[in-house]
Write a protein that holds these residues in place. Structure first.
Motif, PDB file in Angstrom:
ATOM      1  N   ILE A  17       6.523   1.740   9.342  1.00  0.00           N
ATOM      2  CA  ILE A  17       5.688   0.565   9.070  1.00  0.00           C
ATOM      3  C   ILE A  17       6.173  -0.025   7.753  1.00  0.00           C
ATOM      4  O   ILE A  17       6.538   0.716   6.827  1.00  0.00           O
ATOM      5  N   GLN A  18       6.168  -1.342   7.663  1.00  0.00           N
ATOM      6  CA  GLN A  18       6.602  -1.976   6.415  1.00  0.00           C
ATOM      7  C   GLN A  18       5.501  -1.919   5.361  1.00  0.00           C
ATOM      8  O   GLN A  18       4.340  -2.204   5.681  1.00  0.00           O
ATOM      9  N   PRO A  19       5.878  -1.630   4.106  1.00  0.00           N
ATOM     10  CA  PRO A  19       4.870  -1.633   3.034  1.00  0.00           C
ATOM     11  C   PRO A  19       4.714  -3.044   2.487  1.00  0.00           C
ATOM     12  O   PRO A  19       4.971  -3.293   1.318  1.00  0.00           O
ATOM     13  N   GLY A  26      -4.723  -4.042  13.579  1.00  0.00           N
ATOM     14  CA  GLY A  26      -3.651  -4.123  14.583  1.00  0.00           C
ATOM     15  C   GLY A  26      -2.621  -3.023  14.365  1.00  0.00           C
ATOM     16  O   GLY A  26      -2.237  -2.327  15.309  1.00  0.00           O
ATOM     17  N   ASN A  27      -2.188  -2.827  13.126  1.00  0.00           N
ATOM     18  CA  ASN A  27      -1.239  -1.744  12.828  1.00  0.00           C
ATOM     19  C   ASN A  27      -1.836  -0.395  13.223  1.00  0.00           C
ATOM     20  O   ASN A  27      -1.147   0.472  13.753  1.00  0.00           O
ATOM     21  N   TYR A  28      -3.137  -0.242  12.929  1.00  0.00           N
ATOM     22  CA  TYR A  28      -3.784   1.037  13.213  1.00  0.00           C
ATOM     23  C   TYR A  28      -3.861   1.284  14.723  1.00  0.00           C
ATOM     24  O   TYR A  28      -3.436   2.325  15.223  1.00  0.00           O
ATOM     25  N   THR A 134      19.821  -9.282  10.424  1.00  0.00           N
ATOM     26  CA  THR A 134      20.303  -7.958  10.866  1.00  0.00           C
ATOM     27  C   THR A 134      19.205  -6.874  10.794  1.00  0.00           C
ATOM     28  O   THR A 134      19.487  -5.699  11.007  1.00  0.00           O
ATOM     29  N   TYR A 135      17.995  -7.309  10.529  1.00  0.00           N
ATOM     30  CA  TYR A 135      16.831  -6.422  10.463  1.00  0.00           C
ATOM     31  C   TYR A 135      16.780  -5.433  11.645  1.00  0.00           C
ATOM     32  O   TYR A 135      16.584  -4.229  11.458  1.00  0.00           O
ATOM     33  N   PRO A 136      16.992  -5.899  12.902  1.00  0.00           N
ATOM     34  CA  PRO A 136      16.904  -4.949  14.023  1.00  0.00           C
ATOM     35  C   PRO A 136      17.982  -3.865  13.984  1.00  0.00           C
ATOM     36  O   PRO A 136      17.790  -2.797  14.557  1.00  0.00           O
ATOM     37  N   ALA A 141      19.202   1.859  13.251  1.00  0.00           N
ATOM     38  CA  ALA A 141      19.741   2.977  12.466  1.00  0.00           C
ATOM     39  C   ALA A 141      18.633   3.985  12.155  1.00  0.00           C
ATOM     40  O   ALA A 141      18.818   5.202  12.303  1.00  0.00           O
ATOM     41  N   ASP A 142      17.462   3.479  11.746  1.00  0.00           N
ATOM     42  CA  ASP A 142      16.324   4.363  11.457  1.00  0.00           C
ATOM     43  C   ASP A 142      16.109   5.329  12.624  1.00  0.00           C
ATOM     44  O   ASP A 142      15.964   6.541  12.447  1.00  0.00           O
ATOM     45  N   ILE A 143      16.053   4.741  13.806  1.00  0.00           N
ATOM     46  CA  ILE A 143      15.661   5.504  14.999  1.00  0.00           C
ATOM     47  C   ILE A 143      16.784   6.439  15.448  1.00  0.00           C
ATOM     48  O   ILE A 143      16.568   7.626  15.715  1.00  0.00           O
ATOM     49  N   ILE A 153       5.105   2.290  18.979  1.00  0.00           N
ATOM     50  CA  ILE A 153       5.100   0.939  18.382  1.00  0.00           C
ATOM     51  C   ILE A 153       4.096   0.064  19.117  1.00  0.00           C
ATOM     52  O   ILE A 153       3.685   0.377  20.235  1.00  0.00           O
ATOM     53  N   GLY A 154       3.747  -1.067  18.490  1.00  0.00           N
ATOM     54  CA  GLY A 154       2.972  -2.088  19.175  1.00  0.00           C
ATOM     55  C   GLY A 154       3.901  -2.941  20.036  1.00  0.00           C
ATOM     56  O   GLY A 154       5.135  -2.859  19.909  1.00  0.00           O
ATOM     57  N   ALA A 155       3.292  -3.765  20.898  1.00  0.00           N
ATOM     58  CA  ALA A 155       4.086  -4.537  21.859  1.00  0.00           C
ATOM     59  C   ALA A 155       5.086  -5.480  21.181  1.00  0.00           C
ATOM     60  O   ALA A 155       6.157  -5.739  21.726  1.00  0.00           O
ATOM     61  N   ASP A 156       4.764  -5.952  19.965  1.00  0.00           N
ATOM     62  CA  ASP A 156       5.672  -6.914  19.323  1.00  0.00           C
ATOM     63  C   ASP A 156       7.024  -6.302  18.945  1.00  0.00           C
ATOM     64  O   ASP A 156       7.968  -7.035  18.675  1.00  0.00           O
ATOM     65  N   GLN A 157       7.122  -4.989  18.902  1.00  0.00           N
ATOM     66  CA  GLN A 157       8.389  -4.351  18.517  1.00  0.00           C
ATOM     67  C   GLN A 157       9.233  -3.917  19.714  1.00  0.00           C
ATOM     68  O   GLN A 157      10.294  -3.308  19.560  1.00  0.00           O
ATOM     69  N   ARG A 192      -1.495  -4.932  21.468  1.00  0.00           N
ATOM     70  CA  ARG A 192      -1.386  -6.250  20.843  1.00  0.00           C
ATOM     71  C   ARG A 192      -2.788  -6.704  20.445  1.00  0.00           C
ATOM     72  O   ARG A 192      -3.499  -7.330  21.231  1.00  0.00           O
ATOM     73  N   VAL A 193      -3.193  -6.336  19.250  1.00  0.00           N
ATOM     74  CA  VAL A 193      -4.510  -6.752  18.758  1.00  0.00           C
ATOM     75  C   VAL A 193      -4.362  -8.177  18.229  1.00  0.00           C
ATOM     76  O   VAL A 193      -3.398  -8.481  17.521  1.00  0.00           O
ATOM     77  N   MET A 194      -5.292  -9.041  18.598  1.00  0.00           N
ATOM     78  CA  MET A 194      -5.123 -10.461  18.296  1.00  0.00           C
ATOM     79  C   MET A 194      -5.924 -10.882  17.061  1.00  0.00           C
ATOM     80  O   MET A 194      -6.878 -10.213  16.653  1.00  0.00           O
ATOM     81  N   LYS A 202      -1.074 -12.891  17.515  1.00  0.00           N
ATOM     82  CA  LYS A 202      -1.164 -11.488  17.077  1.00  0.00           C
ATOM     83  C   LYS A 202      -1.879 -11.386  15.724  1.00  0.00           C
ATOM     84  O   LYS A 202      -1.657 -12.227  14.856  1.00  0.00           O
ATOM     85  N   MET A 203      -2.739 -10.383  15.554  1.00  0.00           N
ATOM     86  CA  MET A 203      -3.333 -10.129  14.233  1.00  0.00           C
ATOM     87  C   MET A 203      -2.203  -9.728  13.290  1.00  0.00           C
ATOM     88  O   MET A 203      -1.426  -8.819  13.602  1.00  0.00           O
ATOM     89  N   SER A 204      -2.126 -10.418  12.139  1.00  0.00           N
ATOM     90  CA  SER A 204      -0.996 -10.165  11.249  1.00  0.00           C
ATOM     91  C   SER A 204      -1.423 -10.223   9.791  1.00  0.00           C
ATOM     92  O   SER A 204      -2.218 -11.081   9.398  1.00  0.00           O
TER      93      SER A 204
END
Ligand code: TYM
Length: 340
Positions: A17-19, A26-28, A134-136, A141-143, A153-157, A192-194, A202-204
């Motif tokens: 998760i990004q800090p 939604g993240n939860y 190049t974020y993805p 690499a992380d994974i 992950i949530g649906a957006d990822q 996908r919590v709105m 999406k809730m953001s």
């Protein structure tokens, strides 16, 4: 910390998760609560992805504070840092090194199709940097570094997980079975919590305050935000996302937090109106967040202890990540030190 033999027996989970500010409900619901559900059956790696957060401008001191706060949140939802590896991405240099190598196996065309890149570059038009593009690859690499089997992950990822699989498969098809190809774990309810104000979005955490519930919101804030949540004018409580996104969003929040099927919740709320629906949603959210907040405050009260956990886990993560990175380097022709 896990011993090596139990670590070797279990399949691997990685997620991050990004800090980049307060976590939302939604993240939860979409990610964090699943981290905990899966903790016992997998060897889990849960990362605070601070390098990803650099794709938008950050204040250095604030970013450091947010990394600690996110790590404390991981632990506050019940993740055990002696079982799961909880650490900051920037403390394990293998993430950035593998990302560079994988960049050379990723095409501009596939990165330009990423919807998150399109959304984020529209939102930050004054800073469309190549890290955003190049974020993805850094996420891949992380994974791939940990030979990951499953990624909650949530649906957006989902699209980012698909490109991770493509990059891993491409590399494997050239060099043999270097990477495990991961699967996404996307919860059936709440992936996908709105937004509370615009329930078709999406809730953001990057949207205005009133649109999301923060994990650290006080009960009175939660009450106010849910009371003001946009619904519709027909007064009928039923799940129908296309025609009743606001009501359906509240129903899925309740379903996700209670584990009850939506149909049962609809029956229970029969005749209670939107006031009843909102009261039920408020109660579930407060009941979920109160113990998490208490635990979060307890953990944050001893930052030195928290930092020591992160440092210790980063060392172990580096050790595990090096196994894959060394293999990758050998495959592509970058020889280890002293063995050129
Ligand atoms: P991030 O930090 O935006 O979000 C963290 C997790 O929360 C999920 N999520 C949601 N789920 C349901 N409803 C919502 N409204 C909602 N908003 C966010 C996200 O899907 C995500 O699972 N690129 C990732 C971080 C990352 C990562 C990784 C994830 C970096 N490397 C490797 C998994 C594996 C991101 O920006 O998530």
């Amino acid at each position: 910390m896990q011993n090596q033999s139990s670590e070797a027996r279990k399949p691997v989970i990685f997620s991050g998760i990004q800090p980049s500010g307060t976590l939302t409900l939604g993240n939860y619901i979409g990610a964090l609560r699943n981290f905990k559900l899966l903790e016992d059956d997998y060897s889990c790696v849960y990362c605070v992805v601070d390098l990803h957060a650099l794709t938008v401008r950050q204040d250095a001191a604030q970013l450091r504070a947010r990394c600690l706060s996110l790590a404390a949140t991981y632990m506050a939802v019940g993740l055990n840092p002696d079982k799961s590896l909880i650490y900051c991405q920037s403390h394990v240099s293998a993430h950035a090194e593998l990302a560079w190598i994988l960049n050379c196996y990723t095409y501009m065309g596939e990165l330009s199709r990423m919807t998150q890149f399109k959304d984020k570059s529209a939102k930050h038009a004054d800073n469309i940097n190549s890290g955003l593009f190049t974020y993805p690859v850094l996420m891949a690499a992380d994974i791939l570094l940990y030979q990951t089997n499953l990624v909650p992950i949530g649906a957006d990822q989902k699209q980012h997980l698909e490109i991770t699989r493509d990059i891993g498969q491409r590399f494997n098809s050239i060099y043999g079975d270097v990477f495990t190809i991961p699967e996404a774990y996307i919860g059936k309810v709440g992936s996908r919590v709105m937004s509370l104000q615009e329930p078709t979005r999406k809730m953001s955490k990057s949207d205005p305050e009133e649109t999301y519930i923060s994990l650290l919101d006080k009960p009175e804030d939660i009450r106010r935000k849910v009371r003001r949540a946009v619904t519709d004018s027909d007064g009928d409580i039923r799940f129908d996302f296309d025609n009743k996104p606001g009501v359906s969003n509240l129903l899925s929040i309740i379903a996700a937090l209670t584990g009850e099927p939506v149909e049962r919740i609809v029956n229970e709320l029969d005749g209670k109106g939107y006031g009843g629906l909102k009261a039920r949603a408020t109660d579930c959210v407060i009941a979920t967040l109160e113990p998490i907040q208490a635990e979060y405050n307890r953990i944050m009260a001893d930052k030195a202890a928290l930092q020591a956990i992160l440092d210790r886990n980063a060392l172990e993560a580096s050790r595990r990540a090096a196994r894959t990175l060394d293999k990758v380097k050998r495959k592509v022709g970058c020889a280890p030190h002293g063995k050129a």
